[in-house]
Design a protein around this motif. Structure first.
Motif, short mmCIF file in Angstrom:
data_model
loop_
_atom_site.label_atom_id
_atom_site.label_comp_id
_atom_site.label_asym_id
_atom_site.label_seq_id
_atom_site.Cartn_x
_atom_site.Cartn_y
_atom_site.Cartn_z
N CYS A 94 53.79 47.82 40.67
CA CYS A 94 54.10 47.20 39.37
C CYS A 94 54.84 48.16 38.45
O CYS A 94 55.47 47.71 37.48
N GLU A 151 57.18 38.47 38.13
CA GLU A 151 56.15 37.42 38.09
C GLU A 151 55.24 37.57 39.29
O GLU A 151 55.71 37.61 40.43
N ARG A 168 52.15 36.06 41.64
CA ARG A 168 51.49 34.82 42.01
C ARG A 168 50.45 35.10 43.08
O ARG A 168 50.54 36.11 43.79
N PRO A 185 50.12 31.07 39.39
CA PRO A 185 50.34 32.24 38.53
C PRO A 185 49.14 33.17 38.57
O PRO A 185 47.99 32.73 38.56
N PHE A 186 49.42 34.48 38.63
CA PHE A 186 48.35 35.48 38.71
C PHE A 186 48.50 36.42 37.53
O PHE A 186 49.51 37.09 37.37
N VAL A 187 47.47 36.46 36.68
CA VAL A 187 47.50 37.30 35.48
C VAL A 187 46.99 38.69 35.85
O VAL A 187 45.90 38.85 36.40
N TYR A 188 47.81 39.69 35.54
CA TYR A 188 47.45 41.07 35.87
C TYR A 188 47.91 41.96 34.72
O TYR A 188 49.08 41.92 34.32
N GLN A 189 47.00 42.76 34.18
CA GLN A 189 47.28 43.52 32.96
C GLN A 189 47.72 44.96 33.21
O GLN A 189 48.28 45.58 32.31
#
Length: 319
Positions: A215, A301, A303, A308-312
């Motif tokens: 990321c 983005e 997924r 959708p995959f939320v990643y902080q």
């Protein structure tokens, strides 16, 4: 041991000897013969005690890692590693430490057919800087620019092991004896994917190595190429050791944000996907398609199975 004895005993006498080095360690500068029809690729990496490595690290592994992380940058450019220059800052001379460090550096340089051709030594906080030089056929170097909409995103090997190894060394994670050796090996002794990098010259549209986490690093390709990407986190390759040692969320965080994997991250046009597996099969390293390039410039983005995959978390930040 004064400076010149240090150089002579630890660095001048050992290591691989290339036939394109006319003058190496011991003079005011190195003289090397660069081949016609090739471009020179140069990369530099610095490791500082307390920032990049622990004070009690095995100096032999430190010598290995210093070479491997620089050679990994050359691999990401599709280059053949050739020559190394070492900047060594020491608080004091410790003969045993120096000899072990020099052995690790020399063994790894030999493995990648590199020669140490010079550098500098000075007193100060323990800091290691290596400049690695390589060659690539003219106009064939890979870069972070070049990914196009519709290209597929790939990684070599598995991700996350080194990040877990760091947690183990920090005392933040306990893993079974069965997997401890593998995890720590991946952290202390990374492997540069040199042969694969060279094979990708004719296939990949962009390439880089993963040092700061998927990321953290993939956005560099997106920015340089002016594109976006969709990544399916369910396809991120992880070792059995990582999956057995963490729950899925922890393993995924190691794989996405941990860094220090030094695997290759690259993009391939659709019309070249068919030849990818055939071309890379002789090297025995798995490659995994984890996503696709989009036209949403700069947007990464994530997924999970088309949702959708939320990643902080982001990758490692130096500042």
């Amino acid at each position: 041991m004064h400076e010149f004895e240090l150089i002579e005993q630890c660095f001048a006498r050992s290591g691989y000897r290339r036939n394109d080095v006319s003058i190496g360690v011991g003079d005011d500068g190195a003289v090397i013969q660069v081949r016609d029809g090739f471009d020179l690729v140069v990369t530099t990496d610095t490791m500082v005690q307390g920032v990049h490595f622990f004070p009690n690290v095995d100096p032999r592994s430190l010598g290995h890692k210093l070479v491997a992380v620089n050679v990994s940058d050359l691999a990401a450019m599709g280059a053949e590693p050739c020559w190394l220059s070492l900047g060594l800052t020491l608080p004091a001379v410790n003969d045993d430490w120096l000899k072990a460090f020099a052995e690790g550096l020399s063994e790894t340089a030999d493995y990648y057919n590199c020669q140490l051709v010079g550098g500098d030594t000075t007193r100060g906080p323990l800091t290691l800087t290596l400049c690695a030089k390589g060659i690539v056929p003219r106009g064939k170097a890979l870069s972070r620019a070049g990914a196009k909409v519709g290209d597929y995103v790939y990684v070599t090997g598995t991700l996350g092991d080194a990040a877990l190894g760091l947690k183990v060394e920090q005392g933040l994670s306990e893993i079974s004896k069965k997997h401890r050796g593998h995890i720590l090996q991946r952290f202390h002794y990374p492997t540069a994917r040199v042969a694969i990098g060279q094979a990708l010259r004719t296939i990949a549209s962009s390439c880089m190595d993963i040092s700061d986490g998927l990321c953290g690093d993939l956005p560099h390709i997106l920015k340089r190429s002016g594109v976006g990407a969709i990544i399916d986190v369910a396809k991120i390759p992880m070792s059995q050791a990582l999956k057995d040692s963490c729950d899925w969320q922890q393993a995924l965080q190691c794989a996405l944000s941990g860094g220090e994997d030094y695997e290759l991250l690259f993009t391939v046009p659709e019309d070249k996907r068919g030849s990818l597996e055939v071309l890379l099969s002789p090297y025995g390293v798995p490659v995994t398609c984890i996503g696709r390039i989009t036209g949403a410039a700069g947007k990464l983005e994530l997924r999970h199975l088309d949702q959708p995959f939320v990643y902080q978390h982001s990758g490692y930040q130096h500042f």
